[in-house]
Design a protein around this motif. Structure first.
Motif, PDB file in Angstrom:
ATOM      1  N   UNK A  99      28.950 -28.241 -18.967  1.00  0.00           N
ATOM      2  CA  UNK A  99      29.187 -28.450 -17.541  1.00  0.00           C
ATOM      3  C   UNK A  99      30.007 -29.709 -17.268  1.00  0.00           C
ATOM      4  N   UNK A 100      30.022 -30.638 -18.213  1.00  0.00           N
ATOM      5  CA  UNK A 100      30.924 -31.782 -18.084  1.00  0.00           C
ATOM      6  C   UNK A 100      32.369 -31.318 -18.188  1.00  0.00           C
ATOM      7  N   UNK A 101      32.639 -30.429 -19.151  1.00  0.00           N
ATOM      8  CA  UNK A 101      33.984 -29.869 -19.292  1.00  0.00           C
ATOM      9  C   UNK A 101      34.335 -29.012 -18.087  1.00  0.00           C
ATOM     10  N   UNK A 102      33.373 -28.218 -17.623  1.00  0.00           N
ATOM     11  CA  UNK A 102      33.616 -27.360 -16.458  1.00  0.00           C
ATOM     12  C   UNK A 102      33.939 -28.203 -15.231  1.00  0.00           C
ATOM     13  N   UNK A 103      33.183 -29.267 -15.029  1.00  0.00           N
ATOM     14  CA  UNK A 103      33.418 -30.139 -13.887  1.00  0.00           C
ATOM     15  C   UNK A 103      34.796 -30.768 -13.953  1.00  0.00           C
ATOM     16  N   UNK A 104      35.180 -31.247 -15.136  1.00  0.00           N
ATOM     17  CA  UNK A 104      36.503 -31.867 -15.282  1.00  0.00           C
ATOM     18  C   UNK A 104      37.603 -30.849 -15.027  1.00  0.00           C
ATOM     19  N   UNK A 105      37.443 -29.636 -15.547  1.00  0.00           N
ATOM     20  CA  UNK A 105      38.457 -28.604 -15.339  1.00  0.00           C
ATOM     21  C   UNK A 105      38.616 -28.246 -13.873  1.00  0.00           C
ATOM     22  N   UNK A 106      37.497 -28.120 -13.151  1.00  0.00           N
ATOM     23  CA  UNK A 106      37.550 -27.754 -11.734  1.00  0.00           C
ATOM     24  C   UNK A 106      38.193 -28.868 -10.913  1.00  0.00           C
ATOM     25  N   UNK A 107      37.797 -30.118 -11.186  1.00  0.00           N
ATOM     26  CA  UNK A 107      38.385 -31.228 -10.442  1.00  0.00           C
ATOM     27  C   UNK A 107      39.876 -31.360 -10.740  1.00  0.00           C
ATOM     28  N   UNK A 108      40.255 -31.152 -12.003  1.00  0.00           N
ATOM     29  CA  UNK A 108      41.680 -31.200 -12.337  1.00  0.00           C
ATOM     30  C   UNK A 108      42.433 -30.065 -11.655  1.00  0.00           C
ATOM     31  N   UNK A 109      41.790 -28.902 -11.505  1.00  0.00           N
ATOM     32  CA  UNK A 109      42.422 -27.811 -10.757  1.00  0.00           C
ATOM     33  C   UNK A 109      42.637 -28.214  -9.303  1.00  0.00           C
ATOM     34  N   UNK A 110      41.657 -28.918  -8.728  1.00  0.00           N
ATOM     35  CA  UNK A 110      41.831 -29.427  -7.370  1.00  0.00           C
ATOM     36  C   UNK A 110      42.982 -30.412  -7.273  1.00  0.00           C
ATOM     37  N   UNK A 111      43.113 -31.284  -8.268  1.00  0.00           N
ATOM     38  CA  UNK A 111      44.229 -32.229  -8.266  1.00  0.00           C
ATOM     39  C   UNK A 111      45.564 -31.493  -8.431  1.00  0.00           C
ATOM     40  N   UNK A 112      45.559 -30.416  -9.247  1.00  0.00           N
ATOM     41  CA  UNK A 112      46.777 -29.615  -9.380  1.00  0.00           C
ATOM     42  C   UNK A 112      47.164 -29.004  -8.039  1.00  0.00           C
ATOM     43  N   UNK A 113      46.164 -28.593  -7.260  1.00  0.00           N
ATOM     44  CA  UNK A 113      46.451 -28.080  -5.917  1.00  0.00           C
ATOM     45  C   UNK A 113      47.037 -29.177  -5.034  1.00  0.00           C
ATOM     46  N   UNK A 114      46.572 -30.429  -5.209  1.00  0.00           N
ATOM     47  CA  UNK A 114      47.168 -31.529  -4.452  1.00  0.00           C
ATOM     48  C   UNK A 114      48.627 -31.730  -4.846  1.00  0.00           C
ATOM     49  N   UNK A 115      48.936 -31.540  -6.133  1.00  0.00           N
ATOM     50  CA  UNK A 115      50.335 -31.591  -6.547  1.00  0.00           C
ATOM     51  C   UNK A 115      51.161 -30.517  -5.869  1.00  0.00           C
ATOM     52  N   UNK A 116      50.608 -29.305  -5.814  1.00  0.00           N
ATOM     53  CA  UNK A 116      51.284 -28.221  -5.114  1.00  0.00           C
ATOM     54  C   UNK A 116      51.405 -28.511  -3.628  1.00  0.00           C
ATOM     55  N   UNK A 117      50.357 -29.138  -3.049  1.00  0.00           N
ATOM     56  CA  UNK A 117      50.419 -29.508  -1.638  1.00  0.00           C
ATOM     57  C   UNK A 117      51.559 -30.487  -1.392  1.00  0.00           C
ATOM     58  N   UNK A 118      51.689 -31.483  -2.275  1.00  0.00           N
ATOM     59  CA  UNK A 118      52.776 -32.437  -2.124  1.00  0.00           C
ATOM     60  C   UNK A 118      54.138 -31.768  -2.169  1.00  0.00           C
ATOM     61  N   UNK A 119      54.296 -30.814  -3.075  1.00  0.00           N
ATOM     62  CA  UNK A 119      55.564 -30.066  -3.145  1.00  0.00           C
ATOM     63  C   UNK A 119      55.795 -29.264  -1.872  1.00  0.00           C
ATOM     64  N   UNK A 120      54.760 -28.564  -1.426  1.00  0.00           N
ATOM     65  CA  UNK A 120      54.900 -27.716  -0.241  1.00  0.00           C
ATOM     66  C   UNK A 120      55.244 -28.554   0.993  1.00  0.00           C
ATOM     67  N   UNK A 121      54.557 -29.691   1.163  1.00  0.00           N
ATOM     68  CA  UNK A 121      54.837 -30.540   2.322  1.00  0.00           C
ATOM     69  C   UNK A 121      56.258 -31.075   2.288  1.00  0.00           C
ATOM     70  N   UNK A 122      56.738 -31.386   1.090  1.00  0.00           N
ATOM     71  CA  UNK A 122      58.107 -31.897   1.002  1.00  0.00           C
ATOM     72  C   UNK A 122      59.129 -30.837   1.395  1.00  0.00           C
ATOM     73  N   UNK A 123      58.794 -29.567   1.160  1.00  0.00           N
ATOM     74  CA  UNK A 123      59.713 -28.479   1.529  1.00  0.00           C
ATOM     75  C   UNK A 123      59.589 -28.106   3.007  1.00  0.00           C
ATOM     76  N   UNK A 124      58.371 -28.236   3.542  1.00  0.00           N
ATOM     77  CA  UNK A 124      58.113 -27.780   4.907  1.00  0.00           C
ATOM     78  C   UNK A 124      58.470 -28.842   5.941  1.00  0.00           C
ATOM     79  N   UNK A 125      58.155 -30.094   5.648  1.00  0.00           N
ATOM     80  CA  UNK A 125      58.271 -31.155   6.651  1.00  0.00           C
ATOM     81  C   UNK A 125      59.687 -31.321   7.172  1.00  0.00           C
ATOM     82  N   UNK A 126      60.668 -31.263   6.289  1.00  0.00           N
ATOM     83  CA  UNK A 126      62.052 -31.522   6.709  1.00  0.00           C
ATOM     84  C   UNK A 126      62.546 -30.490   7.720  1.00  0.00           C
ATOM     85  N   UNK A 127      62.507 -29.178   7.422  1.00  0.00           N
ATOM     86  CA  UNK A 127      63.002 -28.215   8.417  1.00  0.00           C
ATOM     87  C   UNK A 127      62.184 -28.192   9.697  1.00  0.00           C
ATOM     88  N   UNK A 128      60.866 -28.382   9.584  1.00  0.00           N
ATOM     89  CA  UNK A 128      60.031 -28.376  10.788  1.00  0.00           C
ATOM     90  C   UNK A 128      60.360 -29.585  11.659  1.00  0.00           C
TER      91      UNK A 128
END
Length: 406
Positions: A176-205
């Motif tokens: 469960x230590x490995x599971x917890x780390x994997x899930x949290x890292x997946x959340x951080x990966x989503x934050x990376x995707x969020x940063x990319x998405x915001x950079x693409x969306x913010x300018x035209x909007x």
């Protein structure tokens, strides 16, 4: 020959299914909104912070997995399958292609929602298939159009798939230590995707807000900011995976949070900064950045827990960011003008209030009543309000169903 009531209903139903599968956002945004709305509510009120079929895996890990991979995952599928064709001037996936993605996503949710450990590997495989399928499709588009514009999303999607697989492997081997780390890292990966998405969306909007005629592009951010937040998130993730000390990793997460806060500065565009669209995009960055700073500060010895920062970053940053994409893309891709409805703006406020109530006890703010239950009700109300306002346009049965205001 006239159609009877049954035939008429059948025609309407078949027309709705066809409309929903015209583009990814029409199908997956409502699915993501419903799952994001009801899963936390059931988790608290019906399941009592448990999972019906879980035996060994802690229910909190199932909950984190389902919010990240389930709710935000559906939003990601809708965003990628809609935005990538637009960026590459190609035909979007339609019909059976989208229904297959939904089927894979649904298999994963059928396992995760109940914590059905006996068939956990089937759910893990289903989630892996839709993630890898998106990666392969983006690579195909990149080669077809000879463009590198999609490669950052390829990278982060592949990283998300790896982190999710690590988490599910931890489930399988009862680490469960490995599971917890994997899930949290997946959340951080989503934050990376969020940063990319915001950079693409913010300018035209922002340009559309400043010049609705689209004759000029008055807003041009510094190109160095484009990948700053995702880049620093990746550096911090590598430090996390390498097992750096709490002090070093804490500073790295604070730096990643500061990069998101830097993106908030892009919202200062004069009086138009008070437009709901700008506030939601900037608010998503602020919550993501603030949450990462709180997470890093906890590593450095602050009195609150690391989980408090994660809730602000994931529930706040990803939640409000997902909501903003729902709202803005829902307008632009259904040929609606900018200007968010009263219900949509109120729903965004509900989400922010839900985040505040969820973390308030962690910072010593004692409020009367069952705060977690109230927070989940506000969270549910926020996504449902957006879905109600959005449904007429997304289903092809009319425009937004309430008064629109800037």
């Amino acid at each position: 020959m006239s159609c009877g009531p049954t035939a008429h209903r059948r025609t309407l139903t078949s027309g709705l299914w066809a409309t929903l599968s015209e583009e990814g956002f029409r199908l997956f945004f409502p699915v993501a909104a419903l799952y994001a709305a009801f899963y936390p509510l059931l988790w608290i009120l019906a399941f009592g912070l448990g999972v019906p079929l879980a035996e060994t895996v802690p229910p909190s890990l199932w909950h984190a997995h389902e919010m990240i991979v389930g709710a935000f995952g559906a939003a990601l599928i809708g965003f990628i399958t809609t935005a990538a064709p637009e960026w590459t001037d190609t035909e979007p996936p339609r019909g059976a292609w989208l229904w297959r993605l939904l089927a894979l996503w649904s298999v994963g949710r059928g396992v995760g929602f109940l914590g059905w450990e006996d068939i956990g590997l089937i759910g893990a495989l289903a989630d892996a298939l839709w993630m890898v399928g998106l990666v392969g499709w983006l690579v195909h588009l990149s080669l077809q159009r000879r463009t590198d514009r999609l490669l950052p999303f390829v990278f982060w999607l592949a990283l998300l798939a790896i982190c999710t697989a690590v988490g599910r492997f931890g489930f399988h081997v009862d680490s469960f230590e490995l599971a917890s780390k994997g899930i949290y890292l997946a959340g951080f990966a989503f934050l990376g995707l969020l940063g990319l998405a915001l950079s693409r969306i913010t300018v035209p909007v922002t340009n559309l807000v400043l010049d609705p005629s689209e004759e000029t592009s008055p807003f041009r951010p510094h190109p160095g900011r484009l990948h700053l937040a995702p880049g620093l998130v990746f550096v911090a993730m590598m430090g996390e995976a390498a097992g750096l000390s709490d002090a070093v990793s804490g500073f790295l997460w604070c730096a990643a949070g500061a990069a998101f806060m830097d993106r908030v500065a892009e919202g200062f565009i004069g009086r138009e900064a008070l437009r709901a669209e700008i506030l939601m995009l900037a608010g998503s960055s602020a919550l993501a950045g603030g949450g990462l700073i709180l997470f890093g500060a906890a590593r450095l010895g602050a009195f609150w827990s690391e989980v408090s920062g994660l809730h602000v970053a994931f529930m706040g940053g990803l939640g409000v960011g997902t909501y903003a994409v729902f709202a803005i893309a829902g307008l632009l891709h259904t040929d609606q003008p900018l200007g968010l409805s009263i219900r949509t703006r109120f729903g965004a406020n509900c989400l922010v209030a839900a985040v505040a109530l969820r973390v308030a006890p962690d910072f010593g703010v004692d409020l009367p009543g069952p705060m977690y239950a109230v927070a989940s009700l506000l969270w549910t109300a926020g996504f449902l309000l957006r879905l109600v306002a959005y449904w007429p346009a997304i289903s092809g049965r009319g425009n937004l169903g309430d008064d629109v205001s800037a």
